[in-house]
Write a protein that holds these residues in place. Structure first.
Motif, mmCIF file in Angstrom:
data_model
loop_
_atom_site.group_PDB
_atom_site.id
_atom_site.type_symbol
_atom_site.label_atom_id
_atom_site.label_comp_id
_atom_site.label_asym_id
_atom_site.label_seq_id
_atom_site.Cartn_x
_atom_site.Cartn_y
_atom_site.Cartn_z
ATOM 1 N N CYS A 6 0.849 -1.194 0.000
ATOM 2 C CA CYS A 6 0.000 0.000 0.000
ATOM 3 C C CYS A 6 0.880 1.238 0.000
ATOM 4 O O CYS A 6 1.817 1.347 0.784
ATOM 5 C CB CYS A 6 -0.887 -0.022 1.233
ATOM 6 N N ARG A 8 -0.050 4.188 0.827
ATOM 7 C CA ARG A 8 -0.420 5.125 1.907
ATOM 8 C C ARG A 8 0.269 4.759 3.211
ATOM 9 O O ARG A 8 0.904 5.578 3.836
ATOM 10 C CB ARG A 8 -1.934 5.129 2.121
ATOM 11 N N CYS A 38 -6.688 -0.589 0.595
ATOM 12 C CA CYS A 38 -5.712 -1.299 1.418
ATOM 13 C C CYS A 38 -6.405 -2.077 2.527
ATOM 14 O O CYS A 38 -7.275 -1.550 3.214
ATOM 15 C CB CYS A 38 -4.727 -0.288 2.009
ATOM 16 N N ASN A 40 -5.047 -2.950 5.224
ATOM 17 C CA ASN A 40 -4.549 -2.546 6.546
ATOM 18 C C ASN A 40 -5.139 -1.220 6.996
ATOM 19 O O ASN A 40 -5.715 -1.123 8.069
ATOM 20 C CB ASN A 40 -3.015 -2.424 6.530
HETATM 21 ZN ZN LIG Z 1 -2.523 1.011 3.690
#
Ligand SMILES: [Zn+2]
Length: 154
Positions: A6, A8, A38, A40
């Protein structure tokens, strides 16, 4: 299963089966930009499905560690028009055939038992262990470096 990184939160996450299907169908259409969420952090980030080798049918072959003491290099198979051999770009070592390479792999395992964790024996010969311990480079640092006098290992 492959992880996707990801943008981010900079961590890897396991894509859902819907996401895998989305990536594969976008790749098939030649798309270069999709948004993925994502697993997460829940944020969406841009992803290029066409540049990824993830989920390709053909498993990527993992290179084999050069079976020369002290070397952190890897062996590649060179398949030129008139020459086929195994070579290590780091040490310059060349093996004419798989038998010679196997002989050196067996020799280094005998000498340094930690090397056993670099290689796996299969029906068709030695392959790289994809589950190599993370401290392997440190273990290799403890080996006595072998300076090659002859690059041809046969
Ligand atoms: Zn993420």
């Amino acid at each position: 299963m492959d992880l996707i990184k990801c943008d981010r939160c900079e961590s890897g996450f396991r894509p859902s089966s819907e996401q895998v299907n989305f990536i594969l169908s976008s790749k098939e259409k030649g798309m270069t930009f999709i948004m993925l969420e994502c697993g997460n952090c829940g944020m969406s980030f841009p992803f290029n499905p066409s540049s990824t080798a993830l989920f390709d049918e053909e498993p990527q072959e993992i290179p084999i560690r050069t079976p020369i003491p002290g070397s952190h290099g890897y062996v590649s198979f060179v398949d030129d028009e008139d020459e086929k051999f195994y070579g290590c770009g780091e040490t310059g070592a060349i093996w004419r055939n798989k038998e010679n390479l196997s002989r050196d792999i067996e020799a280094i395992i005998n000498k340094y038992p930690h090397r056993k964790k670099c290689y796996l024996k299969t029906g068709s010969g030695w392959i790289a262990n994809s589950n190599e311990p993370s401290n392997m480079d440190e273990l290799i640092d403890q080996e006595e470096v072998e300076e090659l006098r002859r690059f041809k290992r046969d």
